[in-house]
Design a protein around this motif. Structure first.
Motif, PDB file in Angstrom:
ATOM      1  N   ARG A  43       0.847  -1.196   0.000  1.00 28.39           N
ATOM      2  CA  ARG A  43       0.000   0.000   0.000  1.00 28.39           C
ATOM      3  C   ARG A  43       0.879   1.241   0.000  1.00 28.39           C
ATOM      4  N   ILE A  44       0.645   2.100  -0.975  1.00 27.35           N
ATOM      5  CA  ILE A  44       1.438   3.308  -1.155  1.00 27.35           C
ATOM      6  C   ILE A  44       0.495   4.511  -1.189  1.00 27.35           C
ATOM      7  N   ARG A  45       0.900   5.589  -0.536  1.00 29.77           N
ATOM      8  CA  ARG A  45       0.161   6.844  -0.674  1.00 29.77           C
ATOM      9  C   ARG A  45       1.065   7.838  -1.405  1.00 29.77           C
ATOM     10  N   ALA A  46       0.646   8.228  -2.600  1.00 23.88           N
ATOM     11  CA  ALA A  46       1.377   9.201  -3.405  1.00 23.88           C
ATOM     12  C   ALA A  46       0.617  10.520  -3.389  1.00 23.88           C
ATOM     13  N   GLY A  47       1.352  11.612  -3.547  1.00 22.57           N
ATOM     14  CA  GLY A  47       0.698  12.906  -3.501  1.00 22.57           C
ATOM     15  C   GLY A  47       1.358  13.943  -4.374  1.00 22.57           C
ATOM     16  N   SER A  48       0.674  15.073  -4.521  1.00 22.25           N
ATOM     17  CA  SER A  48       1.197  16.219  -5.252  1.00 22.25           C
ATOM     18  C   SER A  48       0.823  17.481  -4.487  1.00 22.25           C
ATOM     19  N   TRP A  49       1.774  18.429  -4.418  1.00 27.54           N
ATOM     20  CA  TRP A  49       1.536  19.626  -3.633  1.00 27.54           C
ATOM     21  C   TRP A  49       2.335  20.787  -4.207  1.00 27.54           C
ATOM     22  N   ASN A  50       1.639  21.863  -4.541  1.00 25.91           N
ATOM     23  CA  ASN A  50       2.314  23.102  -4.894  1.00 25.91           C
ATOM     24  C   ASN A  50       2.551  23.849  -3.587  1.00 25.91           C
ATOM     25  N   VAL A  51       3.822  23.938  -3.179  1.00 26.29           N
ATOM     26  CA  VAL A  51       4.141  24.451  -1.850  1.00 26.29           C
ATOM     27  C   VAL A  51       4.477  25.939  -1.848  1.00 26.29           C
ATOM     28  N   ASP A  52       4.448  26.586  -3.008  1.00 29.08           N
ATOM     29  CA  ASP A  52       4.778  28.011  -3.147  1.00 29.08           C
ATOM     30  C   ASP A  52       6.270  28.266  -2.978  1.00 29.08           C
ATOM     31  N   LEU A  75       6.982  20.388   6.258  1.00 27.13           N
ATOM     32  CA  LEU A  75       6.368  19.574   5.219  1.00 27.13           C
ATOM     33  C   LEU A  75       6.589  18.088   5.488  1.00 27.13           C
ATOM     34  N   VAL A  76       7.813  17.707   5.878  1.00 27.73           N
ATOM     35  CA  VAL A  76       8.103  16.300   6.158  1.00 27.73           C
ATOM     36  C   VAL A  76       7.283  15.803   7.344  1.00 27.73           C
ATOM     37  N   GLU A  77       7.111  16.633   8.366  1.00 28.09           N
ATOM     38  CA  GLU A  77       6.265  16.244   9.495  1.00 28.09           C
ATOM     39  C   GLU A  77       4.822  16.002   9.044  1.00 28.09           C
ATOM     40  N   THR A  78       4.354  16.797   8.088  1.00 30.46           N
ATOM     41  CA  THR A  78       3.020  16.593   7.536  1.00 30.46           C
ATOM     42  C   THR A  78       2.942  15.278   6.784  1.00 30.46           C
ATOM     43  N   LEU A  79       3.999  14.955   6.040  1.00 24.77           N
ATOM     44  CA  LEU A  79       4.028  13.682   5.312  1.00 24.77           C
ATOM     45  C   LEU A  79       3.971  12.503   6.283  1.00 24.77           C
ATOM     46  N   HIS A  80       4.656  12.622   7.415  1.00 24.31           N
ATOM     47  CA  HIS A  80       4.590  11.575   8.433  1.00 24.31           C
ATOM     48  C   HIS A  80       3.173  11.461   8.981  1.00 24.31           C
ATOM     49  N   LYS A  81       2.590  12.586   9.290  1.00 26.90           N
ATOM     50  CA  LYS A  81       1.263  12.593   9.894  1.00 26.90           C
ATOM     51  C   LYS A  81       0.230  11.986   8.961  1.00 26.90           C
ATOM     52  N   ARG A  82       0.338  12.301   7.669  1.00 25.01           N
ATOM     53  CA  ARG A  82      -0.631  11.818   6.690  1.00 25.01           C
ATOM     54  C   ARG A  82      -0.190  10.540   5.986  1.00 25.01           C
ATOM     55  N   LYS A  83       0.941   9.984   6.412  1.00 33.09           N
ATOM     56  CA  LYS A  83       1.457   8.712   5.893  1.00 33.09           C
ATOM     57  C   LYS A  83       1.613   8.732   4.377  1.00 33.09           C
ATOM     58  N   VAL A  84       2.213   9.811   3.883  1.00 30.93           N
ATOM     59  CA  VAL A  84       2.473   9.945   2.450  1.00 30.93           C
ATOM     60  C   VAL A  84       3.864   9.381   2.157  1.00 30.93           C
ATOM     61  N   ASP A  85       3.943   8.418   1.265  1.00 31.65           N
ATOM     62  CA  ASP A  85       5.214   7.778   0.939  1.00 31.65           C
ATOM     63  C   ASP A  85       5.967   8.505  -0.172  1.00 31.65           C
ATOM     64  N   ILE A  86       5.228   9.007  -1.158  1.00 30.67           N
ATOM     65  CA  ILE A  86       5.836   9.675  -2.315  1.00 30.67           C
ATOM     66  C   ILE A  86       5.090  10.987  -2.548  1.00 30.67           C
ATOM     67  N   LEU A 104      -2.897  19.693  -0.340  1.00 30.98           N
ATOM     68  CA  LEU A 104      -2.230  18.432  -0.622  1.00 30.98           C
ATOM     69  C   LEU A 104      -3.208  17.467  -1.271  1.00 30.98           C
ATOM     70  N   LEU A 105      -2.851  16.973  -2.443  1.00 38.36           N
ATOM     71  CA  LEU A 105      -3.670  16.005  -3.175  1.00 38.36           C
ATOM     72  C   LEU A 105      -3.023  14.636  -3.047  1.00 38.36           C
ATOM     73  N   VAL A 106      -3.766  13.648  -2.563  1.00 39.19           N
ATOM     74  CA  VAL A 106      -3.198  12.328  -2.311  1.00 39.19           C
ATOM     75  C   VAL A 106      -3.969  11.255  -3.072  1.00 39.19           C
ATOM     76  N   MET A 107      -3.265  10.177  -3.349  1.00 40.60           N
ATOM     77  CA  MET A 107      -3.852   9.023  -4.024  1.00 40.60           C
ATOM     78  C   MET A 107      -3.366   7.762  -3.322  1.00 40.60           C
ATOM     79  N   ASP A 108      -4.303   6.921  -2.892  1.00 36.23           N
ATOM     80  CA  ASP A 108      -3.966   5.660  -2.238  1.00 36.23           C
ATOM     81  C   ASP A 108      -3.933   4.540  -3.279  1.00 36.23           C
ATOM     82  N   LEU A 109      -2.835   3.811  -3.278  1.00 38.24           N
ATOM     83  CA  LEU A 109      -2.636   2.771  -4.281  1.00 38.24           C
ATOM     84  C   LEU A 109      -2.293   1.446  -3.622  1.00 38.24           C
TER      85      LEU A 109
END
Length: 308
Positions: free
Chosen positions: A4-13, A22-33, A209-214
């Motif tokens: 199970r992979i969570r991929a995402g895309s984010w325009n961070v400005d 940002l990395v702490e957010t990725l941990h919190k939301r379990k985003v792998d890529i 943050l736009l995420v996709m669970d795969l």
């Protein structure tokens, strides 16, 4: 086992001053890529931020810029990085012996013509040499010229029903729209379990943050048994039968002294080999099963005459 992979895309400005947040957010939301756009970082390179690794591609000035975050343990499996320009780059990594390609693309509006405003235009013009993997390709796109009014209709090509808030990826001045995308190859849509914009995260940006669970499964390939060429014994008649007989006699006569001096087992092996080689030359062979050679089925040679 499926992965199970969570991929995402984010325009961070901008990434300046917010990389750890940002990395702490990725941990919190379990985003792998995560594909990021508008990093505003100069140059090209890679940097480790906590336990994530970021590959980035920028320009000589602090504008545009794209990057790809990959978390553990997948950041150790990267086999290739292609930085085309400050608006498009790709990373290839191996998961369960399958190579995947992740592409981060940014299509800004300012200073570009209509054709270049679309994400596809950027790819055709600037990334024709990006290597695409044999399986899934993710695209993180930002500021595409397409507009979606987000009326609660299926906002994803997979038919996933979402609310207006889950569809909208950009908010400004009380208005919402959908201008950030994650694209998946049509043949791999079955791997997508969900796709949505997370409404409670901003990271000091108007984009969400736009995420996709795969769910990635190792592709099982059917094993193909090697097929041995089969002699067309059914053709053992008429002129071909005489040719076969002549070939066997000539080859045996040439080796008659050697054959007479060998032991029984060696003699039998030699005789059988001579007969087979002569039959291949005189009658021909067929590769495959009898179903694939309906006009030359090998079993047809077993006639009453041959048996006798």
């Amino acid at each position: 086992m499926p992965v199970r992979i969570r991929a995402g895309s984010w325009n961070v400005d901008t990434l300046t001053g917010k990389r750890y947040e940002l990395v702490e957010t990725l941990h919190k939301r379990k985003v792998d890529i995560l594909c990021v756009q508008e990093t505003r970082w100069k140059g090209r390179g890679a940097v480790k931020i906590m336990d994530y690794k970021l590959w980035f591609s920028g320009s000589r000035v602090a504008r545009n810029g794209v990057g790809i975050f990959i978390g553990p343990p997948y950041n150790e499996n990267v086999v290739d990085v292609s930085r085309r320009c400050d608006r498009i780059m790709s990373v290839r990594l191996v998961i369960q012996e399958v190579t995947y390609t992740i592409i981060s693309a940014y299509a800004p509006h300012a200073g570009l013509g209509a054709a270049e405003k679309t994400l596809l235009g950027i790819v055709r013009r600037g990334c024709e040499d990006v290597p695409f993997g044999p399986s899934i390709t993710y695209w993180g796109g930002s500021k595409w010229s397409y507009r979606n009014e987000c009326r609660g209709v299926p906002g994803c090509p997979w038919g996933l029903w979402k609310t207006n808030a889950q569809l909208a990826t950009f908010h400004s001045g009380g208005n919402s729209t959908q201008i950030d995308y994650l694209l998946l190859r049509k043949g791999d849509l079955r791997t997508c379990g969900d796709c949505k914009a997370l409404t409670d995260l901003t990271c000091s940006s108007q984009h969400r943050l736009l995420v996709m669970d795969l769910v990635l499964r190792r592709r099982v390939t059917k094993s193909v048994r090697p097929v041995q060429p089969k002699i067309l014994w059914k053709k053992l008649n008429g002129e071909k039968a005489e040719t076969f007989k002549t070939l066997v006699v000539e080859r045996l006569e040439a080796e008659v002294e050697m054959v007479s001096q060998d032991e029984a087992d060696q003699m039998w092996t030699f005789l059988a080999s001579t007969i087979r080689e002569a039959a291949k030359e005189a009658l021909g062979v067929a590769v495959g099963t009898s179903r694939g050679h309906r006009s030359d089925r090998e079993s047809w040679w077993l006639s009453d005459e041959v048996q006798s």
